[in-house]
Write a protein that holds these residues in place. Sequence first.
Motif, PDB file in Angstrom:
ATOM      1  N   GLU A 130     103.931 -44.934  29.321  1.00 30.74           N
ATOM      2  CA  GLU A 130     103.068 -45.305  30.445  1.00 30.74           C
ATOM      3  C   GLU A 130     103.576 -46.577  31.123  1.00 30.74           C
ATOM      4  O   GLU A 130     104.039 -47.507  30.462  1.00 30.74           O
ATOM      5  N   GLU A 139     102.650 -41.774  33.971  1.00 29.66           N
ATOM      6  CA  GLU A 139     102.496 -41.348  32.579  1.00 29.66           C
ATOM      7  C   GLU A 139     103.451 -40.186  32.310  1.00 29.66           C
ATOM      8  O   GLU A 139     103.503 -39.228  33.083  1.00 29.66           O
ATOM      9  N   SER A 151     103.117 -37.390  35.161  1.00 32.61           N
ATOM     10  CA  SER A 151     102.062 -37.536  36.162  1.00 32.61           C
ATOM     11  C   SER A 151     102.180 -38.926  36.784  1.00 32.61           C
ATOM     12  O   SER A 151     102.472 -39.900  36.084  1.00 32.61           O
ATOM     13  N   ARG A 152     101.968 -38.994  38.082  1.00 32.38           N
ATOM     14  CA  ARG A 152     101.996 -40.308  38.729  1.00 32.38           C
ATOM     15  C   ARG A 152     100.931 -40.343  39.817  1.00 32.38           C
ATOM     16  O   ARG A 152     100.554 -39.320  40.394  1.00 32.38           O
TER      17      ARG A 152
ATOM     18  N   VAL B  26      96.105 -50.235  26.314  1.00 30.88           N
ATOM     19  CA  VAL B  26      97.166 -50.264  27.330  1.00 30.88           C
ATOM     20  C   VAL B  26      96.880 -51.379  28.322  1.00 30.88           C
ATOM     21  O   VAL B  26      95.749 -51.490  28.826  1.00 30.88           O
ATOM     22  N   SER B  38      94.803 -42.903  28.739  1.00 28.48           N
ATOM     23  CA  SER B  38      94.184 -41.618  29.062  1.00 28.48           C
ATOM     24  C   SER B  38      94.186 -40.682  27.858  1.00 28.48           C
ATOM     25  O   SER B  38      93.348 -39.773  27.765  1.00 28.48           O
ATOM     26  N   ASP B 112      95.067 -34.031  33.066  1.00 29.12           N
ATOM     27  CA  ASP B 112      95.512 -35.429  33.085  1.00 29.12           C
ATOM     28  C   ASP B 112      94.707 -36.246  34.081  1.00 29.12           C
ATOM     29  O   ASP B 112      94.409 -37.414  33.857  1.00 29.12           O
ATOM     30  N   ARG B 116      92.680 -39.503  33.027  1.00 29.27           N
ATOM     31  CA  ARG B 116      93.003 -40.784  33.671  1.00 29.27           C
ATOM     32  C   ARG B 116      91.754 -41.432  34.254  1.00 29.27           C
ATOM     33  O   ARG B 116      91.564 -42.641  34.177  1.00 29.27           O
TER      34      ARG B 116
END
Lengths: 179, 129
Positions: A130, A139, A151-152, B26, B38, B112, B116
């Motif tokens: 990350e 990520e 994923s962004r 994080v 996440s 995801d 997130r």
Amino acid sequence: MHDRRYRTWNAPGTIVGGQGGAALLEGLTERDWGESCASSVQAEDSLLTGKRPSPQLRIELRIEEPRWLRPTVQRMEQLLALPRNWDSYGALPVTVVSVQMALNALMMVMESRSPAPTVVPTVEGGVQLEWHQNDIDLEVEVKPEGQILMSRQGGLLPEASEVGLAHDCNILIQTIRHL
Amino acid sequence: MNQYEDDPTIADHAELWRRIPPQWFVLDRNLGSMRPTSQAFQDHPNGTPMSVLLADVVRESGRGTTAALVGHKGFALAAITAGLCRQCSQKVARDPKPDEPAHGVVVGKKSDAVRRRLAREAQWVVPPG
């Protein structure tokens, strides 16, 4: 193009589920990994014996050590030592294959001064890389068996959700350059 | 998963607590703070839904946040609301266990994007030590 010096990552280690001498991202050829630079990662995994001793990743570089490498490898060694149920909700131990594939991917896409990722374990036994900086959330999830998804969100780049990196890492390379 | 239906007696503002091990902390430089990853908002690897504690039920039993972390040194405790889960197309249900009457589940596909959002909007109840 990104810095090709860091693209070679030969892994002759005893990797459960590995490919006996080379751990390559699916879709890449030997040539993609270059021939001039010998980098290697070795790891012992005793999952088959049920034991979970202190893991050790052995990495050989014939290139300048990227600044992100050491903290990342140390973190991955810690994650490999996690026992079953490390999250208290039944998480599985991190697999050597996922760590190896994560390192493979990083060696391919990172430049020497790229920011180090935060590495977290997943409940299934994979790892996730990350970065959350420069208005970008990036990520990269590495599944226990080695599949890689990215994923962004944020920044000037279009949003991407669970994009497989089996055949094209350019989207990840470009994103890391924006961090 | 089909055995669970969304429980309307759990208000949208109801807090759902989730233990966060230190491996899931994080640093989010975009938010300027530490938050859960996440990955902390994922279903059980055996396919059963994500476990939570219903904060109201914990408090009704005369317990507090520390009860959720007994035996889990170094863990933090994060809260999400039932309403946030519902906005993410999740069902929220009670699932009391013999040893934990406050146990609940968050049911639904956790893409995801869903994970997130839950991670970004989670609030620390017991922050990382």
